[in-house]
Design a protein around this motif. Structure first.
Motif: not given
Length: 571
Positions: A165, A74, A161, A31, A129, A100-101
């Motif tokens: 996202a 994350r 993922q 991130t 993400d 983030s997800n």
């Protein structure tokens, strides 16, 4: 529909939704890079963010209860465990946690149980993400995606993922198609579709958009594009200097100033770079010259301080002048180093040969030119090896091939064993038997229009003849001519939860999200940028496992072919 703006909006929302007062941002290594390419740290700090820390590198014991902590990480097992440890002995007065997800209920429960002092104010999901490199380009920053031509450990989950996202953040509900000869693409498509079904509540919003296509491709269908030298400013910087999270190291440049040993090269943070990134090598030289002349004019005005009014003007305009000075110094240094490398390694000659090799049809002329360049001491080992790789791919099966002679020439000039092994691996990875597309236009076209397009297209620049296979695929998508046998649907559109205005089928998609398993290139990014400019009714977003230059692509081929016995090349 800009992935850069999406990430910016999420970060701004994190900061502004928390209580007023000084804050710290606690992020992980992923991130941190997501934020750094779209926002300058100074820009974030202007919004009361006092400090940045890494979750896996936090200092222990110091009590900073007067600060609020914004956590953006994350939703991995490691990060949840580190957060549990943090909350058991909290150092900050309050915590606002943003994953983030999608995060599991069991992980949220673990955090709740650890929060005995009740310092957590919010736990939210934000769907940022991925690394947003430009409005239409994203990367999962995952250099190794495959091992033994199967998904590497953890790579499938990360890809699901990341792709999900992007879809969630853009609020688009797609039909899904994938490259038919790629088992990895089929598996990814099925997993993304299942994730969309599991999270169907995210599409209850009235602004969720249908009429979208997610197209999953495999890098193996086009191993040519990552091997070619490109001449746009951003592509040259990535190929010759390397870019990591929007940063470029110039520490190796002789006599470089300390403040230029690492520079930011991100269109979101550098206005000049944003305006110049798609210019070619010749154009960027003239643009730098114009920038220098403008700077010199301003400098001469700044030096004339003869009155109180002049002093006042100097103080008022000094920040802009200082910024321009830094911009000039940075880009003059970068372009100067690029120019040195182009000249010292004969890269123009290399590029011309590459382009004629993959776009032309004169086998004899190609072979003769490659022999000359392989023997040239100015040519780098990697460029000599890549020329032979391109020759092997382009003239695979040619009755007069002299691959054996070219391999002998590489051996005579001392090219390392690594590149000779890579030559064999590359043919197994992306040779004719691994591809479903007519990469070199060797199959007989079906109509006169196709013949005219292929042989009478005209070339304005010998160094930019090649067009990536992706562009051809996008044109077929726009015309609703993408063959279902080559790119089948994953499931059917009506079986997915329908957003308002969603359309079954593919005709005229408003949005196309392309994900390339195995990585994308800046040449493909340029093609998408130009495609979007020409076609205002269709917006394409391009993403991949990583963003390749030649070196990273060859490394990914090595990883993908690990454990697979190499076939003996037909020399």
């Amino acid at each position: 529909m800009s992935v850069v703006q999406v990430v910016k909006n999420y970060v701004t929302k994190m900061i502004t939704d928390s209580e007023p007062g000084y804050k710290i941002m606690l992020m992980d290594k992923h991130t941190t890079s997501f934020v750094s390419v779209v926002l300058g740290m100074s820009e974030v700090m202007r919004q009361e963010v006092y400090m940045f820390e890494r979750l896996d590198q936090t200092s222990s014991g110091e009590n900073l209860s007067f600060l609020k902590c914004l956590v953006y990480v994350r939703p991995t097992r490691e990060n949840v465990d580190l957060l549990v440890r943090e909350l058991q002995k909290p150092r900050y007065g309050s915590y606002y946690i943003y994953f983030s997800n999608v995060v599991s209920k069991s992980d949220v429960k673990l955090l709740a149980e650890a929060d005995e002092q009740e310092v957590v104010r919010e736990v939210q999901e934000v769907y940022a993400d991925f690394q947003a490199l430009s409005p239409h380009l994203f990367s999962l920053n995952m250099p190794t995606h495959s091992q033994g031509l199967k998904w590497a450990s953890g790579a499938l989950g990360r890809s699901v993922q990341g792709v999900a996202a992007v879809l969630f953040s853009l609020r688009v509900l797609p039909s899904i198609r994938y490259q038919n000869n790629s088992e990895m693409a089929r598996v990814l498509a099925e997993n993304v579709r299942q994730t969309i079904l599991n999270e169907s509540s995210l599409y209850n919003s009235p602004d969720a958009e249908g009429n979208t296509l997610l197209l999953i491709l495999d890098r193996r269908d086009d191993p040519i594009t990552p091997l070619l030298h490109q001449w746009t400013y951003e592509a040259m910087v990535h190929e010759l200097l390397g870019v990591a999270s929007g940063r470029v190291s110039l520490a190796h440049v002789t006599g470089v100033a300390d403040d230029l040993k690492e520079v930011v090269m991100s269109p979101a943070q550098d206005e000049f770079y944003a305006q110049s990134m798609y210019l070619n090598y010749g154009e960027i030289g003239q643009t730098i010259k114009d920038l220098m002349e403008e700077y010199q004019k301003r400098l001469s005005k700044q030096q004339k301080v003869e009155s109180i009014t002049d002093m006042k003007n100097f103080v008022e305009h000094y920040p802009q002048f200082k910024k321009m000075s830094g911009t000039v110094s940075k880009h003059v240094t970068v372009v100067g180093e690029l120019s040195r490398l182009v000249s010292s390694h004969a890269l123009l000659a290399i590029s011309e040969c590459q382009q004629e090799l993959v776009c032309g049809s004169d086998h004899s002329a190609n072979l003769q030119r490659i022999r000359q360049l392989v023997a040239d001491p100015k040519v780098r080992e990697v460029d000599a090896a890549v020329l032979v790789m391109l020759y092997a791919l382009r003239h695979e099966g040619h009755p007069n091939t002299d691959l054996k002679g070219l391999v002998s020439a590489l051996t005579r000039r001392g090219v390392g064993d690594r590149y000779l092994k890579l030559l064999s691996s590359l043919m197994d990875y992306g040779g004719a038997r691994a591809r479903q597309s007519d990469l070199f236009g060797t199959q007989v076209p079906q109509d006169v229009t196709a013949i005219r397009k292929r042989f009478f297209k005209g070339v304005d620049n010998v160094y930019t003849q090649h067009k990536p296979l992706l562009l051809e695929v996008l044109e077929e998508v726009m015309k609703a001519r993408l063959r279902e046998t080559a790119f089948p649907y994953c499931g059917t559109a009506p079986s997915l939860p329908q957003a308002p205005g969603a359309c079954a089928g593919l005709r005229g998609p408003h949005h196309v999200v392309v994900f390339v398993i195995g990585g994308v290139t800046y040449e493909e990014s340029l093609a998408v940028h130009q495609f979007n400019t020409r076609n205002t009714n269709t917006r394409v977003i391009l993403g991949g496992s990583t963003l390749h230059n030649t070196a990273s692509f060859l490394s990914s081929v090595e990883a993908a072919m690990e454990g697979i016995p190499r076939k003996t090349l037909r020399l």
